[in-house]
Write a protein that holds these residues in place. Structure first.
Motif, mmCIF file in Angstrom:
data_model
loop_
_atom_site.group_PDB
_atom_site.id
_atom_site.type_symbol
_atom_site.label_atom_id
_atom_site.label_comp_id
_atom_site.label_asym_id
_atom_site.label_seq_id
_atom_site.Cartn_x
_atom_site.Cartn_y
_atom_site.Cartn_z
ATOM 1 N N LEU A 39 0.831 -1.200 0.000
ATOM 2 C CA LEU A 39 0.000 0.000 0.000
ATOM 3 C C LEU A 39 0.867 1.251 0.000
ATOM 4 O O LEU A 39 0.614 2.193 -0.764
ATOM 5 C CB LEU A 39 -0.927 -0.008 1.215
ATOM 6 N N LYS A 40 1.902 1.270 0.816
ATOM 7 C CA LYS A 40 2.779 2.448 0.908
ATOM 8 C C LYS A 40 3.494 2.717 -0.416
ATOM 9 O O LYS A 40 3.608 3.864 -0.840
ATOM 10 C CB LYS A 40 3.795 2.276 2.030
ATOM 11 N N THR A 41 3.957 1.668 -1.064
ATOM 12 C CA THR A 41 4.665 1.831 -2.333
ATOM 13 C C THR A 41 3.743 2.424 -3.398
ATOM 14 O O THR A 41 4.115 3.380 -4.087
ATOM 15 C CB THR A 41 5.234 0.488 -2.819
ATOM 16 N N TYR A 42 2.549 1.871 -3.528
ATOM 17 C CA TYR A 42 1.642 2.372 -4.560
ATOM 18 C C TYR A 42 1.081 3.740 -4.218
ATOM 19 O O TYR A 42 0.864 4.564 -5.110
ATOM 20 C CB TYR A 42 0.544 1.350 -4.878
ATOM 21 N N ALA A 43 0.875 4.028 -2.942
ATOM 22 C CA ALA A 43 0.436 5.369 -2.552
ATOM 23 C C ALA A 43 1.512 6.394 -2.924
ATOM 24 O O ALA A 43 1.213 7.454 -3.486
ATOM 25 C CB ALA A 43 0.123 5.425 -1.059
ATOM 26 N N LEU A 44 2.762 6.072 -2.631
ATOM 27 C CA LEU A 44 3.863 6.969 -2.985
ATOM 28 C C LEU A 44 4.005 7.103 -4.500
ATOM 29 O O LEU A 44 4.250 8.189 -5.024
ATOM 30 C CB LEU A 44 5.167 6.468 -2.363
ATOM 31 N N THR A 45 3.821 5.999 -5.218
ATOM 32 C CA THR A 45 3.902 6.032 -6.678
ATOM 33 C C THR A 45 2.818 6.932 -7.265
ATOM 34 O O THR A 45 3.085 7.728 -8.170
ATOM 35 C CB THR A 45 3.782 4.603 -7.250
ATOM 36 N N VAL A 46 1.608 6.838 -6.747
ATOM 37 C CA VAL A 46 0.507 7.685 -7.218
ATOM 38 C C VAL A 46 0.817 9.152 -6.926
ATOM 39 O O VAL A 46 0.633 10.019 -7.793
ATOM 40 C CB VAL A 46 -0.837 7.243 -6.594
ATOM 41 N N ILE A 47 1.318 9.446 -5.732
ATOM 42 C CA ILE A 47 1.695 10.829 -5.401
ATOM 43 C C ILE A 47 2.769 11.328 -6.363
ATOM 44 O O ILE A 47 2.712 12.463 -6.853
ATOM 45 C CB ILE A 47 2.163 10.936 -3.935
ATOM 46 N N CYS A 48 3.735 10.480 -6.660
ATOM 47 C CA CYS A 48 4.809 10.829 -7.601
ATOM 48 C C CYS A 48 4.242 11.213 -8.967
ATOM 49 O O CYS A 48 4.608 12.256 -9.531
ATOM 50 C CB CYS A 48 5.767 9.648 -7.729
ATOM 51 N N PHE A 49 3.336 10.389 -9.485
ATOM 52 C CA PHE A 49 2.759 10.682 -10.798
ATOM 53 C C PHE A 49 1.887 11.936 -10.765
ATOM 54 O O PHE A 49 1.855 12.691 -11.736
ATOM 55 C CB PHE A 49 1.989 9.484 -11.342
#
Length: 95
Positions: A39-49
């Motif tokens: 969850l943390k990885t994909y949340a950070l990835t979404v924020i990045c994009f």
């Protein structure tokens, strides 16, 4: 380096970034299980994009904006499925 070569490399990078989320998304969708996804990885990835899209709009760098908006949609799909299938995985674990 020619502009054509740079555009080809940039387009290839964009396609790779966008499609890199497809295998994970397809796997989650088929199995209805996202327990292995961070969850943390994909949340950070979404924020990045999101930040890349904002940057692209602010600088009027439309290739950056469009490529990252597409990648944002794919990563958001995985993040949504992580949220959507969380109860199903918890029920299966307690059965």
């Amino acid at each position: 380096m020619s502009e054509l070569v740079a555009n080809i490399v940039g387009s290839a990078a964009a396609v790779c970034s966008i499609t890199s989320f497809a295998p994970q998304g397809i796997k989650i969708w088929k199995e209805k299980d996202a327990s292995a996804v961070s969850l943390k990885t994909y949340a950070l990835t979404v924020i990045c994009f999101i930040l890349w899209v904002v940057y692209g709009v602010m600088t009027e760098a439309w290739p950056v904006t469009i490529a990252n908006a597409c990648a944002l949609a794919m990563a958001s799909g995985v993040l949504f499925m992580k949220w959507r299938f969380r109860d199903d995985a918890a029920k299966a674990a307690h059965s």
